[in-house]
Design a protein around this motif. Structure first.
Motif, PDB file in Angstrom:
ATOM      1  N   ASP A 124       0.569  -1.567   0.104  1.00 43.59           N
ATOM      2  CA  ASP A 124      -0.032   0.186   0.050  1.00 43.59           C
ATOM      3  C   ASP A 124       1.129   1.382  -0.095  1.00 43.59           C
ATOM      4  OD1 ASP A 124      -2.590  -1.754   0.263  1.00 43.59           O
ATOM      5  OD2 ASP A 124      -2.449  -1.521   2.429  1.00 43.59           O
ATOM      6  N   ARG A 125       1.964   1.241   0.922  1.00 45.04           N
ATOM      7  CA  ARG A 125       2.807   2.303   0.499  1.00 45.04           C
ATOM      8  C   ARG A 125       3.649   2.801  -0.382  1.00 45.04           C
ATOM      9  NH1 ARG A 125       6.371   5.198   4.188  1.00 45.04           N
ATOM     10  NH2 ARG A 125       8.364   5.468   3.200  1.00 45.04           N
ATOM     11  N   ASP A 126       4.071   1.527  -1.484  1.00 47.34           N
ATOM     12  CA  ASP A 126       4.759   1.845  -2.520  1.00 47.34           C
ATOM     13  C   ASP A 126       3.362   2.279  -3.374  1.00 47.34           C
ATOM     14  OD1 ASP A 126       6.848   0.940  -0.928  1.00 47.34           O
ATOM     15  OD2 ASP A 126       6.816  -1.264  -2.121  1.00 47.34           O
ATOM     16  N   TYR A 127       2.677   2.151  -3.326  1.00 45.53           N
ATOM     17  CA  TYR A 127       1.906   1.959  -4.431  1.00 45.53           C
ATOM     18  C   TYR A 127       1.017   3.507  -4.028  1.00 45.53           C
ATOM     19  CZ  TYR A 127      -2.888   3.334  -6.428  1.00 45.53           C
ATOM     20  OH  TYR A 127      -4.103   4.115  -6.873  1.00 45.53           O
ATOM     21  N   PHE A 128       0.868   4.011  -2.585  1.00 44.36           N
ATOM     22  CA  PHE A 128       0.665   5.647  -2.284  1.00 44.36           C
ATOM     23  C   PHE A 128       1.853   6.228  -2.903  1.00 44.36           C
ATOM     24  CE2 PHE A 128      -2.209   4.092   0.854  1.00 44.36           C
ATOM     25  CZ  PHE A 128      -3.280   4.333  -0.171  1.00 44.36           C
ATOM     26  N   LEU A 129       3.001   6.446  -2.691  1.00 44.70           N
ATOM     27  CA  LEU A 129       3.877   6.729  -3.064  1.00 44.70           C
ATOM     28  C   LEU A 129       4.346   6.996  -5.295  1.00 44.70           C
ATOM     29  CD1 LEU A 129       6.689   5.553  -0.468  1.00 44.70           C
ATOM     30  CD2 LEU A 129       5.346   7.929  -0.277  1.00 44.70           C
ATOM     31  N   SER A 130       3.787   5.709  -5.730  1.00 38.87           N
ATOM     32  CA  SER A 130       4.035   5.918  -7.095  1.00 38.87           C
ATOM     33  C   SER A 130       2.713   6.638  -7.534  1.00 38.87           C
ATOM     34  CB  SER A 130       4.468   4.369  -7.235  1.00 38.87           C
ATOM     35  OG  SER A 130       2.210   3.875  -7.008  1.00 38.87           O
ATOM     36  N   THR A 131       2.434   6.726  -7.065  1.00 39.22           N
ATOM     37  CA  THR A 131       1.400   8.002  -7.959  1.00 39.22           C
ATOM     38  C   THR A 131       1.579   9.515  -7.046  1.00 39.22           C
ATOM     39  OG1 THR A 131      -0.443   8.196  -5.465  1.00 39.22           O
ATOM     40  CG2 THR A 131      -1.108   6.025  -7.201  1.00 39.22           C
ATOM     41  N   PHE A 184       2.035  11.074  -4.242  1.00 38.55           N
ATOM     42  CA  PHE A 184       2.334  11.435  -2.761  1.00 38.55           C
ATOM     43  C   PHE A 184       4.371  11.060  -2.325  1.00 38.55           C
ATOM     44  CE2 PHE A 184      -1.425  10.106  -2.936  1.00 38.55           C
ATOM     45  CZ  PHE A 184      -2.554  11.041  -2.392  1.00 38.55           C
ATOM     46  N   ASP A 185       4.280  12.373  -1.381  1.00 41.20           N
ATOM     47  CA  ASP A 185       5.941  12.470  -0.749  1.00 41.20           C
ATOM     48  C   ASP A 185       6.237  10.940  -0.279  1.00 41.20           C
ATOM     49  OD1 ASP A 185       6.853  14.446  -2.594  1.00 41.20           O
ATOM     50  OD2 ASP A 185       4.872  15.242  -1.880  1.00 41.20           O
ATOM     51  N   ASP A 186       4.840  11.565   0.653  1.00 37.88           N
ATOM     52  CA  ASP A 186       5.154   9.631   2.023  1.00 37.88           C
ATOM     53  C   ASP A 186       3.294   9.405   2.363  1.00 37.88           C
ATOM     54  OD1 ASP A 186       6.442   8.621   4.337  1.00 37.88           O
ATOM     55  OD2 ASP A 186       8.172  10.397   4.296  1.00 37.88           O
ATOM     56  N   PHE A 187       3.641   8.081   3.381  1.00 34.34           N
ATOM     57  CA  PHE A 187       3.231   7.843   3.612  1.00 34.34           C
ATOM     58  C   PHE A 187       2.413   7.615   5.489  1.00 34.34           C
ATOM     59  CE2 PHE A 187       1.267   4.048   4.857  1.00 34.34           C
ATOM     60  CZ  PHE A 187      -0.083   3.425   4.385  1.00 34.34           C
ATOM     61  N   ILE A 188       1.465   8.330   5.308  1.00 38.70           N
ATOM     62  CA  ILE A 188       1.451   7.662   7.661  1.00 38.70           C
ATOM     63  C   ILE A 188      -0.153   6.420   7.735  1.00 38.70           C
ATOM     64  CG2 ILE A 188       1.357   8.327   9.192  1.00 38.70           C
ATOM     65  CD1 ILE A 188       2.866  11.352   8.665  1.00 38.70           C
ATOM     66  N   ALA A 189      -0.016   5.659   7.664  1.00 40.00           N
ATOM     67  CA  ALA A 189      -1.062   4.181   8.373  1.00 40.00           C
ATOM     68  C   ALA A 189      -1.225   4.743   9.567  1.00 40.00           C
ATOM     69  CB  ALA A 189      -0.369   3.191   8.279  1.00 40.00           C
ATOM     70  N   LYS A 190      -3.457   5.151   9.169  1.00 39.49           N
ATOM     71  CA  LYS A 190      -4.316   4.443  10.815  1.00 39.49           C
ATOM     72  C   LYS A 190      -3.961   3.742  11.023  1.00 39.49           C
ATOM     73  CE  LYS A 190      -7.305   8.314   8.842  1.00 39.49           C
ATOM     74  NZ  LYS A 190      -8.935   8.191   8.155  1.00 39.49           N
ATOM     75  N   PRO A 191      -4.102   3.729  12.390  1.00 38.81           N
ATOM     76  CA  PRO A 191      -4.352   4.428  13.215  1.00 38.81           C
ATOM     77  C   PRO A 191      -3.375   5.361  13.769  1.00 38.81           C
ATOM     78  CG  PRO A 191      -4.049   2.868  15.178  1.00 38.81           C
ATOM     79  CD  PRO A 191      -4.494   2.474  13.909  1.00 38.81           C
ATOM     80  N   VAL A 192      -2.873   6.686  13.449  1.00 41.77           N
ATOM     81  CA  VAL A 192      -1.596   7.672  13.301  1.00 41.77           C
ATOM     82  C   VAL A 192      -1.223   7.628  14.578  1.00 41.77           C
ATOM     83  CG1 VAL A 192      -1.262   9.825  12.779  1.00 41.77           C
ATOM     84  CG2 VAL A 192      -1.937   9.156  11.351  1.00 41.77           C
ATOM     85  N   LYS A 193       0.053   7.811  14.419  1.00 37.18           N
ATOM     86  CA  LYS A 193       1.120   7.622  15.564  1.00 37.18           C
ATOM     87  C   LYS A 193       1.491   8.863  15.772  1.00 37.18           C
ATOM     88  CE  LYS A 193       2.705   2.826  16.160  1.00 37.18           C
ATOM     89  NZ  LYS A 193       3.513   2.461  16.214  1.00 37.18           N
ATOM     90  N   PRO A 194       1.263  10.088  16.905  1.00 34.60           N
ATOM     91  CA  PRO A 194       1.520  11.735  17.325  1.00 34.60           C
ATOM     92  C   PRO A 194       3.154  11.671  16.900  1.00 34.60           C
ATOM     93  CG  PRO A 194      -0.352  10.816  19.055  1.00 34.60           C
ATOM     94  CD  PRO A 194       0.692   9.262  18.046  1.00 34.60           C
ATOM     95  N   LYS A 195       3.859  10.274  16.861  1.00 36.59           N
ATOM     96  CA  LYS A 195       5.507  10.073  17.000  1.00 36.59           C
ATOM     97  C   LYS A 195       5.637  10.355  15.323  1.00 36.59           C
ATOM     98  CE  LYS A 195       7.551   5.873  16.981  1.00 36.59           C
ATOM     99  NZ  LYS A 195       8.169   6.005  15.463  1.00 36.59           N
ATOM    100  N   ASP A 196       5.046   9.515  14.645  1.00 35.60           N
ATOM    101  CA  ASP A 196       5.121   9.755  13.239  1.00 35.60           C
ATOM    102  C   ASP A 196       5.126  10.728  12.765  1.00 35.60           C
ATOM    103  OD1 ASP A 196       6.334   7.157  13.231  1.00 35.60           O
ATOM    104  OD2 ASP A 196       4.303   6.082  12.942  1.00 35.60           O
ATOM    105  N   LEU A 197       3.649  11.496  12.883  1.00 34.39           N
ATOM    106  CA  LEU A 197       2.694  12.624  12.348  1.00 34.39           C
ATOM    107  C   LEU A 197       4.027  13.367  12.141  1.00 34.39           C
ATOM    108  CD1 LEU A 197       0.243  13.643  11.178  1.00 34.39           C
ATOM    109  CD2 LEU A 197      -0.062  14.784  13.404  1.00 34.39           C
ATOM    110  N   LEU A 198       4.306  13.786  13.539  1.00 31.53           N
ATOM    111  CA  LEU A 198       5.268  14.829  13.794  1.00 31.53           C
ATOM    112  C   LEU A 198       6.742  14.282  13.001  1.00 31.53           C
ATOM    113  CD1 LEU A 198       4.333  15.340  17.761  1.00 31.53           C
ATOM    114  CD2 LEU A 198       3.626  17.024  16.161  1.00 31.53           C
TER     115      LEU A 198
END
Length: 252
Positions: free
Chosen positions: A89-96, A98-112
């Motif tokens: 899924d990550r690879d697919y979104f980057l191929s479309t 997007f500059d990066d991908f964050i999975a839900k549930p989003v971890k605050p540390k990953d978001l920041l």
């Protein structure tokens, strides 16, 4: 970094509120409720980065990004946010695009960390070491530890109290929908509750809502009253944790 501005794009108000609370101490932000609104805001305002939910009505995240790039509206980083979470899924979104991908549930540390990484090119993602949740725990204090790198404890307390108010409202709405037999709407609200409780480490609500949502998705309508009681019990446990305030006192 407070001079940087983030555009949050998500069709759900509670999701937007949680993201706003997590990033608001560090960055200016605006929020859009769908892709169409996001495009108009990008045309008329200056932003440094976009957080883009993938699944949205009217205009989904992938279609929105396509318009942004084809019409050359902006070249700022656009980060995909989605419940899809495996490497494919990550690879697919980057191929479309997007500059990066964050999975839900989003971890605050990953978001920041992701925002920080893209707004300061060349800066490595150092990672934040936090306390992991014990097996069977009701609450993951590691999220508080992670947030302390970016927030004061008073800001963090406000985030959790806001989520308590919203979780109470969602749980009441789910109770009404169970009585009315509106199962599709129940699933939507459980999905929101699961995602945001997961983001904030409120495991007692996350576990109850995740199991409940799974049954709704499978059209397993047995023992819904028991599932609802588990959710309501989890909410009461969270109420006690937050209203007690001891969980925050050790970090003051």
């Amino acid at each position: 970094m407070k001079n940087k501005k983030v555009l949050i794009v998500d069709d759900n108000a509670l999701n937007r509120r949680v993201f706003e609370n997590v990033i608001g101490h560090n960055y200016f932000f605006d929020s859009a409720s769908d892709g169409i609104e996001a495009i108009e805001m990008l045309k008329n305002n200056r932003y440094d980065i976009v957080l883009m939910d993938i699944q949205m009505p009217k205009l989904d995240g992938i279609s929105c990004l396509k318009i942004i790039r084809e019409e050359e509206i902006t070249d700022i980083p656009v980060i995909a946010i989605s419940a899809y979470s495996n490497q494919g899924d990550r690879d697919y979104f980057l191929s479309t695009g997007f500059d990066d991908f964050i999975a839900k549930p989003v971890k605050p540390k990953d978001l920041l960390e992701t925002i920080h990484f893209h707004l300061q090119p060349g800066v490595r993602r150092a990672g934040i070491t936090g306390v992991e949740a014990d097996e069977g725990s009701d609450f993951n204090e590691g999220v508080i530890v992670q947030l302390l790198k970016y927030h004061t404890i008073d800001n963090i307390k406000a985030v959790y109290h806001d989520f308590l108010d919203e979780a109470e409202n969602l749980t009441q709405e789910i109770r009404i929908l169970v009585d009315l037999g509106k199962f599709d709407e129940i699933g939507e609200k459980l999905h929101i509750l699961k995602g945001n409780s997961g983001t904030l480490g409120v495991l007692v609500i996350y576990n109850a809502s995740a199991g409940f949502e799974k049954k709704i998705k499978q059209s397993n309508l047995k023992d819904l009253e028991e599932d609802l009681e588990n959710l309501e019990s989890g909410l009461k446990t969270y109420q006690k944790i937050i209203e007690n305030d001891k969980i925050f006192a050790k970090y003051e």
